[in-house]
Motif scaffolding. Structure first.
Motif, PDB file in Angstrom:
ATOM      1  N   ALA A  16       0.843  -1.205   0.000  1.00  0.00           N
ATOM      2  CA  ALA A  16       0.000   0.000   0.000  1.00  0.00           C
ATOM      3  C   ALA A  16       0.877   1.253   0.000  1.00  0.00           C
ATOM      4  CB  ALA A  16      -0.916  -0.003   1.223  1.00  0.00           C
ATOM      5  N   LEU A  17       1.932   1.213   0.789  1.00  0.00           N
ATOM      6  CA  LEU A  17       2.848   2.359   0.845  1.00  0.00           C
ATOM      7  C   LEU A  17       3.570   2.544  -0.487  1.00  0.00           C
ATOM      8  CD1 LEU A  17       4.291   4.561   2.587  1.00  0.00           C
ATOM      9  CD2 LEU A  17       6.050   2.844   3.059  1.00  0.00           C
ATOM     10  N   GLU A  18       3.979   1.425  -1.073  1.00  0.00           N
ATOM     11  CA  GLU A  18       4.655   1.473  -2.371  1.00  0.00           C
ATOM     12  C   GLU A  18       3.773   2.179  -3.396  1.00  0.00           C
ATOM     13  OE1 GLU A  18       5.305  -2.372  -4.094  1.00  0.00           O
ATOM     14  OE2 GLU A  18       6.329  -1.575  -5.858  1.00  0.00           O
ATOM     15  N   LYS A  19       2.518   1.791  -3.414  1.00  0.00           N
ATOM     16  CA  LYS A  19       1.564   2.356  -4.377  1.00  0.00           C
ATOM     17  C   LYS A  19       1.453   3.880  -4.197  1.00  0.00           C
ATOM     18  CE  LYS A  19      -3.172   1.751  -5.539  1.00  0.00           C
ATOM     19  NZ  LYS A  19      -4.378   1.352  -4.793  1.00  0.00           N
ATOM     20  N   GLU A  20       1.320   4.296  -2.947  1.00  0.00           N
ATOM     21  CA  GLU A  20       1.195   5.733  -2.662  1.00  0.00           C
ATOM     22  C   GLU A  20       2.432   6.498  -3.095  1.00  0.00           C
ATOM     23  OE1 GLU A  20      -1.405   7.321  -1.809  1.00  0.00           O
ATOM     24  OE2 GLU A  20      -2.622   5.518  -1.488  1.00  0.00           O
ATOM     25  N   LEU A  21       3.602   5.931  -2.779  1.00  0.00           N
ATOM     26  CA  LEU A  21       4.853   6.624  -3.104  1.00  0.00           C
ATOM     27  C   LEU A  21       5.042   6.720  -4.620  1.00  0.00           C
ATOM     28  CD1 LEU A  21       7.341   5.260  -0.395  1.00  0.00           C
ATOM     29  CD2 LEU A  21       6.419   7.578  -0.565  1.00  0.00           C
ATOM     30  N   LEU A  22       4.719   5.636  -5.318  1.00  0.00           N
ATOM     31  CA  LEU A  22       4.850   5.642  -6.783  1.00  0.00           C
ATOM     32  C   LEU A  22       3.943   6.712  -7.393  1.00  0.00           C
ATOM     33  CD1 LEU A  22       5.055   1.810  -7.610  1.00  0.00           C
ATOM     34  CD2 LEU A  22       6.892   3.506  -7.831  1.00  0.00           C
ATOM     35  N   GLN A  23       2.748   6.825  -6.825  1.00  0.00           N
ATOM     36  CA  GLN A  23       1.797   7.822  -7.330  1.00  0.00           C
ATOM     37  C   GLN A  23       2.311   9.243  -7.161  1.00  0.00           C
ATOM     38  OE1 GLN A  23      -2.124   7.202  -5.725  1.00  0.00           O
ATOM     39  NE2 GLN A  23      -2.495   5.473  -7.113  1.00  0.00           N
ATOM     40  N   SER A  24       3.086   9.424  -6.100  1.00  0.00           N
ATOM     41  CA  SER A  24       3.617  10.774  -5.881  1.00  0.00           C
ATOM     42  C   SER A  24       4.950  10.970  -6.619  1.00  0.00           C
ATOM     43  CB  SER A  24       3.792  11.036  -4.381  1.00  0.00           C
ATOM     44  OG  SER A  24       4.850  10.239  -3.899  1.00  0.00           O
ATOM     45  N   GLY A  25       5.324   9.998  -7.442  1.00  0.00           N
ATOM     46  CA  GLY A  25       6.497  10.148  -8.296  1.00  0.00           C
ATOM     47  C   GLY A  25       7.821   9.756  -7.662  1.00  0.00           C
ATOM     48  N   THR A  26       7.772   9.123  -6.500  1.00  0.00           N
ATOM     49  CA  THR A  26       9.012   8.663  -5.856  1.00  0.00           C
ATOM     50  C   THR A  26       9.453   7.335  -6.467  1.00  0.00           C
ATOM     51  OG1 THR A  26       8.125   9.595  -3.814  1.00  0.00           O
ATOM     52  CG2 THR A  26      10.090   8.229  -3.606  1.00  0.00           C
ATOM     53  N   GLN A  27      10.755   7.201  -6.674  1.00  0.00           N
ATOM     54  CA  GLN A  27      11.284   5.903  -7.110  1.00  0.00           C
ATOM     55  C   GLN A  27      11.273   4.953  -5.927  1.00  0.00           C
ATOM     56  OE1 GLN A  27      15.032   4.975  -8.920  1.00  0.00           O
ATOM     57  NE2 GLN A  27      14.993   6.966  -9.963  1.00  0.00           N
ATOM     58  N   VAL A  28      10.763   3.761  -6.133  1.00  0.00           N
ATOM     59  CA  VAL A  28      10.670   2.809  -5.016  1.00  0.00           C
ATOM     60  C   VAL A  28      11.240   1.448  -5.402  1.00  0.00           C
ATOM     61  CG1 VAL A  28       9.094   1.626  -3.434  1.00  0.00           C
ATOM     62  CG2 VAL A  28       8.555   3.944  -4.195  1.00  0.00           C
ATOM     63  N   VAL A  29      12.014   0.883  -4.483  1.00  0.00           N
ATOM     64  CA  VAL A  29      12.375  -0.527  -4.600  1.00  0.00           C
ATOM     65  C   VAL A  29      11.773  -1.211  -3.383  1.00  0.00           C
ATOM     66  CG1 VAL A  29      14.237  -2.218  -4.646  1.00  0.00           C
ATOM     67  CG2 VAL A  29      14.515  -0.037  -5.824  1.00  0.00           C
TER      68      VAL A  29
END
Ligand code: FMN
Lengths: 178, 226
Positions: A16-29
């Protein structure tokens, strides 16, 4: 880049956190701690000597560590277990020794260590159903001590299992650094 | 019979009465390290008890079973980033899901490199929460700082030996008698070092670490290997 390491065996707050961060344009691994193969640290001492900075155990930590050393923020997401993190998350934490700085320094009158060549933001999210005050306090104190010994800054969050997406959205806001 | 003999006899009696069923559990992968040394000390002073090491691989069910069969459980482990190692958390999770505890007495010991109690204390808090959530009876614990330097040597070699060794021996008496051990035991035995000692200590340890790494042909200033 933000690295999320989450225990998804009970609830999927990491995703859920990954999804939110991706939506805000943050690169996530995102590593799912209960799905990767990580052996427990054997305290062999090799990363502090013979193979300085490098772990001799050949498992998925060899993929996780390179991501952590290049990240700006690290977020650990775990069920709050006995006021701390779960076995899956703790296994990964115990294996972070090779990227720690073996030298000592003094801060606020006390000896501390730190990360090598790096200053990350270090966050922890602990979740659970009706966690007691003692469990919450313990979880937050673990994060606080981690920050002291690793010489990093960050925040600890307690998330109720019944929280809605709003709650994780709020946390995503707080842990994004851009 | 003189007084000391009588005392000795009655001591022996309590030994056999209470120690038939003590489980001493080592949560360090190092079998000759400081966690194990502390358990050996308990075993010799309390005159018995079964010493088990957490296996690093495979099922922990047998250990969970041994915990259920014991009347008193003493867990001793190292501090890894401010709390017990993953493998012990795994055991506690497993033991908790199997359940079936009936008021077993639980004592905890945690030792780590740093000379501060707050660095290591979380381990004991976790054990207490485990006990409370699983119908065990939490009896207190012992935090030992500067345990890394000991590296398995007896407490008589600890830099605070004069206070630490007697304090730990009092802790053992609590285990023997089955009474609850107060935090003040270890708190009073280790006040944090002052400013100058802290500075010198960190310099000294850093020099030692740098030398060790150099002896292996490596350099602390190298970029991360990963
Ligand atoms: C992965 C790892 C993490 C550690 N983290 C800490 C720590 O956060 N604070 C500390 O004071 N010592 C830390 N240590 C040092 C151990 O607690 C110390 O060496 C201890 O004495 C080991 O006990 P043992 O001999 O029973 O294995 C760490 C050691 C390892 C291997």
């Amino acid at each position: 880049m933000t690295v999320i390491i989450s225990d998804e065996s009970k609830e999927r707050w990491g995703s859920a956190l990954e999804k939110e961060l991706l939506q805000s344009g943050t690169q996530v691994v995102h590593f799912i701690a209960n799905a990767i193969n990580v052996e427990p640290c054997t305290s062999c001492g090799s990363c502090g000597g013979k193979t300085f900075g490098r772990c001799v155990i050949q498992d998925d930590m060899q993929t996780v560590l390179p991501k952590i050393v290049t990240c700006r923020a690290l977020v650990l997401v775990s069920p709050a277990v006995f006021g701390g993190v779960s076995r899956h998350i703790k296994k990964v934490m115990d294996r972070m020794m090779p990227i720690a700085d073996p030298r000592y320094r003094v801060s606020d009158g006390e000896m501390i260590k730190g990360m090598r060549n790096q200053k990350i933001l270090y966050h922890m999210i602990g979740f659970g159903d009706k966690l007691s005050e003692a469990e919450r306090t313990a979880f937050i104190s673990l994060h606080k001590e981690n920050c002291i010994i690793m010489n990093v800054k960050g925040r600890a969050f307690i998330l109720d299992s019944n929280s809605k997406t709003d709650a994780i959205k709020k946390i995503a806001n707080e842990v994004s650094y851009e | 019979m003189n007084k000391s003999e009588i005392l000795h006899m009655s001591n022996n009696k309590t030994d056999t009465m209470n120690n038939s069923n003590i489980l001493l559990l080592c949560a360090s992968p190092r079998r000759k390290g400081t966690s194990a040394m502390l358990l050996e000390r308990i075993r010799s002073v309390a005159d018995g008890g079964e010493l088990l090491f957490l296996p690093q691989k495979g099922s922990l069910d047998e250990i969970a079973q041994a915990m259920q069969n014991a009347q008193t459980i003493v867990i001793s482990g190292p501090c890894y980033i401010n709390t017990y190692p993953a493998r012990l958390i795994e055991l506690l999770e497993r033991a908790s899901s199997i359940g079936g505890f009936s008021n077993q007495k639980l004592y905890g010991i945690i030792n780590g490199g740093m000379p501060y109690i707050h660095t290591h204390r979380h381990g004991l808090t976790s054990l207490q929460l485990f006990a409370e959530q699983n119908s065990l009876s939490w009896q207190g614990g012992f935090v030992l700082g500067v345990g890394a330097m000991l590296d398995g040597q007896p407490l008589e070699k600890h830099i605070r030996r004069k206070k630490i060794a007697p304090a730990f021996d009092l802790f053992i008496q609590h285990i023997k008698k089955g009474t609850s051990a107060p935090d003040s035991l270890y708190e009073q035995a280790q006040v944090p070092p002052g400013k100058i000692v802290t500075y010198l200590f960190s310099k000294l340890l850093t020099v030692m670490v740098e030398k060790r790494i150099k002896n292996h042909g490596c350099d602390v200033n190298e970029p991360n290997w990963y």
